[in-house]
Design a protein around this motif. Structure first.
Motif, PDB file in Angstrom:
ATOM      1  N   VAL A 101       0.835  -1.199   0.000  1.00  0.00           N
ATOM      2  CA  VAL A 101       0.000   0.000   0.000  1.00  0.00           C
ATOM      3  C   VAL A 101       0.871   1.250   0.000  1.00  0.00           C
ATOM      4  O   VAL A 101       0.584   2.233  -0.683  1.00  0.00           O
ATOM      5  N   ARG A 102       1.946   1.216   0.769  1.00  0.00           N
ATOM      6  CA  ARG A 102       2.842   2.369   0.874  1.00  0.00           C
ATOM      7  C   ARG A 102       3.366   2.795  -0.487  1.00  0.00           C
ATOM      8  O   ARG A 102       3.490   3.990  -0.776  1.00  0.00           O
ATOM      9  N   ASP A 103       3.637   1.841  -1.347  1.00  0.00           N
ATOM     10  CA  ASP A 103       4.175   2.153  -2.671  1.00  0.00           C
ATOM     11  C   ASP A 103       3.134   2.789  -3.585  1.00  0.00           C
ATOM     12  O   ASP A 103       3.488   3.377  -4.606  1.00  0.00           O
ATOM     13  N   ARG A 104       1.846   2.667  -3.233  1.00  0.00           N
ATOM     14  CA  ARG A 104       0.789   3.230  -4.067  1.00  0.00           C
ATOM     15  C   ARG A 104       0.085   4.394  -3.372  1.00  0.00           C
ATOM     16  O   ARG A 104      -1.043   4.740  -3.715  1.00  0.00           O
ATOM     17  N   ALA A 105       0.753   4.986  -2.402  1.00  0.00           N
ATOM     18  CA  ALA A 105       0.199   6.143  -1.704  1.00  0.00           C
ATOM     19  C   ALA A 105       1.203   7.290  -1.759  1.00  0.00           C
ATOM     20  O   ALA A 105       2.402   7.077  -1.648  1.00  0.00           O
ATOM     21  N   VAL A 106       0.691   8.502  -1.960  1.00  0.00           N
ATOM     22  CA  VAL A 106       1.543   9.684  -1.991  1.00  0.00           C
ATOM     23  C   VAL A 106       0.962  10.707  -1.021  1.00  0.00           C
ATOM     24  O   VAL A 106      -0.252  10.877  -0.935  1.00  0.00           O
ATOM     25  N   PHE A 107       1.843  11.340  -0.264  1.00  0.00           N
ATOM     26  CA  PHE A 107       1.439  12.303   0.755  1.00  0.00           C
ATOM     27  C   PHE A 107       1.968  13.681   0.366  1.00  0.00           C
ATOM     28  O   PHE A 107       3.192  13.878   0.225  1.00  0.00           O
ATOM     29  N   LEU A 108       1.063  14.642   0.201  1.00  0.00           N
ATOM     30  CA  LEU A 108       1.417  15.978  -0.253  1.00  0.00           C
ATOM     31  C   LEU A 108       1.045  17.003   0.810  1.00  0.00           C
ATOM     32  O   LEU A 108      -0.081  17.011   1.310  1.00  0.00           O
ATOM     33  N   ALA A 109       1.990  17.861   1.147  1.00  0.00           N
ATOM     34  CA  ALA A 109       1.757  18.968   2.074  1.00  0.00           C
ATOM     35  C   ALA A 109       1.820  20.246   1.249  1.00  0.00           C
ATOM     36  O   ALA A 109       2.896  20.648   0.801  1.00  0.00           O
ATOM     37  N   VAL A 110       0.666  20.848   1.026  1.00  0.00           N
ATOM     38  CA  VAL A 110       0.568  22.022   0.154  1.00  0.00           C
ATOM     39  C   VAL A 110       0.719  23.282   0.995  1.00  0.00           C
ATOM     40  O   VAL A 110      -0.086  23.549   1.894  1.00  0.00           O
ATOM     41  N   SER A 111       1.765  24.048   0.711  1.00  0.00           N
ATOM     42  CA  SER A 111       2.036  25.264   1.466  1.00  0.00           C
ATOM     43  C   SER A 111       1.272  26.443   0.874  1.00  0.00           C
ATOM     44  O   SER A 111       1.304  26.669  -0.337  1.00  0.00           O
ATOM     45  N   LEU A 112       0.615  27.203   1.740  1.00  0.00           N
ATOM     46  CA  LEU A 112      -0.092  28.406   1.318  1.00  0.00           C
ATOM     47  C   LEU A 112       0.648  29.646   1.832  1.00  0.00           C
ATOM     48  O   LEU A 112       0.057  30.606   2.298  1.00  0.00           O
ATOM     49  N   ASP A 113       1.952  29.593   1.699  1.00  0.00           N
ATOM     50  CA  ASP A 113       2.841  30.654   2.188  1.00  0.00           C
ATOM     51  C   ASP A 113       3.077  31.761   1.179  1.00  0.00           C
ATOM     52  O   ASP A 113       3.842  32.664   1.470  1.00  0.00           O
ATOM     53  N   ASP A 114       2.543  31.652  -0.029  1.00  0.00           N
ATOM     54  CA  ASP A 114       2.885  32.561  -1.134  1.00  0.00           C
ATOM     55  C   ASP A 114       4.367  32.473  -1.482  1.00  0.00           C
ATOM     56  O   ASP A 114       4.960  33.423  -2.004  1.00  0.00           O
ATOM     57  N   ALA A 115       4.988  31.345  -1.148  1.00  0.00           N
ATOM     58  CA  ALA A 115       6.415  31.131  -1.401  1.00  0.00           C
ATOM     59  C   ALA A 115       7.277  32.154  -0.680  1.00  0.00           C
ATOM     60  O   ALA A 115       8.398  32.431  -1.077  1.00  0.00           O
ATOM     61  N   THR A 116       6.775  32.753   0.409  1.00  0.00           N
ATOM     62  CA  THR A 116       7.555  33.715   1.174  1.00  0.00           C
ATOM     63  C   THR A 116       8.816  33.049   1.707  1.00  0.00           C
ATOM     64  O   THR A 116       8.752  32.029   2.367  1.00  0.00           O
ATOM     65  N   GLY A 117       9.953  33.628   1.419  1.00  0.00           N
ATOM     66  CA  GLY A 117      11.213  33.054   1.863  1.00  0.00           C
ATOM     67  C   GLY A 117      11.776  32.028   0.904  1.00  0.00           C
ATOM     68  O   GLY A 117      12.902  31.563   1.079  1.00  0.00           O
ATOM     69  N   GLY A 118      10.998  31.647  -0.094  1.00  0.00           N
ATOM     70  CA  GLY A 118      11.509  30.772  -1.133  1.00  0.00           C
ATOM     71  C   GLY A 118      11.603  29.316  -0.733  1.00  0.00           C
ATOM     72  O   GLY A 118      11.185  28.889   0.347  1.00  0.00           O
ATOM     73  N   ALA A 119      12.187  28.528  -1.652  1.00  0.00           N
ATOM     74  CA  ALA A 119      12.281  27.082  -1.468  1.00  0.00           C
ATOM     75  C   ALA A 119      13.128  26.705  -0.264  1.00  0.00           C
ATOM     76  O   ALA A 119      12.872  25.696   0.396  1.00  0.00           O
ATOM     77  N   ALA A 120      14.151  27.519   0.037  1.00  0.00           N
ATOM     78  CA  ALA A 120      15.037  27.203   1.154  1.00  0.00           C
ATOM     79  C   ALA A 120      14.279  27.211   2.475  1.00  0.00           C
ATOM     80  O   ALA A 120      14.495  26.346   3.342  1.00  0.00           O
TER      81      ALA A 120
END
Length: 215
Positions: A101-120
């Motif tokens: 099951v683990r191999d067929r599941a994906v976990f996404l954390a969607v940030s609503l930060d407006d990319a403030t501060g960038g990817a770092a």
């Protein structure tokens, strides 16, 4: 029909696009004629724009979501302890699923930060919260992307950057199947629902491909 299956099927039928029993609801988007987009694709690419880059600098691709159960939560790099705890709970679920099951599941954390501060900044938050080896993929975009998702969720702009509290579960065809509101997250229930949805190779529109009791 298995009781948990009844719950999922009834939810999918009664809520045509989204089911959000929490403080935020969803405004369904419009789809151009002749174009078929899944609920998950509509959420992640509200305007059909580019696929986002995760905290490791890797672009999320359609192949990463194809034929997978997807879990989506919302974050911000300076979100409250409740939000951080939710991420830790998701990380535990992701790591504890049975291997098939683990191999067929994906976990996404969607940030609503407006990319403030960038990817770092997002990467530092992700690694400081769940570690560099987490299965969670943190995604962020520009202000327009954030605004489109907030509008789709009908989430008040005044509440940002604190993210919406719900966790959303999508079947293997990208259809919305379940939404969890409130904290703490019921980890056993989420893990069980993921395993159940994994048995539906064609999503909730079709029957399970294998016996869920065999999982």
């Amino acid at each position: 029909m298995w009781p948990a299956l009844k719950t999922l099927a009834a939810l999918a039928i009664s809520l045509p696009l989204w089911g959000i029993p929490s403080t935020a609801s969803v405004e369904p988007g419009t789809t151009p004629a002749g174009t078929e987009r899944s609920d998950l694709d509509t959420l992640l690419r509200p305007s059909g724009g580019p696929w986002r880059i995760d905290q490791r600098g890797t672009a999320l691709r359609p192949a990463d979501l194809r034929d997978r159960v997807a879990v989506v939560a919302f974050v911000a790099s300076d979100c409250s302890i409740v939000c951080v705890t939710r991420l830790l709970d998701l990380d535990r679920v992701a790591g504890a699923l049975p291997e098939p099951v683990r191999d067929r599941a994906v976990f996404l954390a969607v940030s609503l930060d407006d990319a403030t501060g960038g990817a770092a900044k997002l990467r530092a938050f992700a690694e400081g919260t769940v570690g560099a080896g987490s299965r969670l993929r943190f995604l962020a975009g520009d202000a327009a992307w954030t605004a489109a998702i907030a509008a789709m969720l009908r989430y008040p702009a005044a509440s940002l950057p604190e993210p919406p509290p719900q966790v959303m579960l999508f079947d293997r065809r990208g259809g919305i199947a379940m939404t969890y509101g409130g904290d703490p997250l019921d980890r056993p229930r989420l893990a069980g629902d993921i395993a159940l949805l994994d048995t539906f190779a064609q999503g909730l529109d079709s029957g399970p491909a294998r016996d869920p009791h065999a999982l």
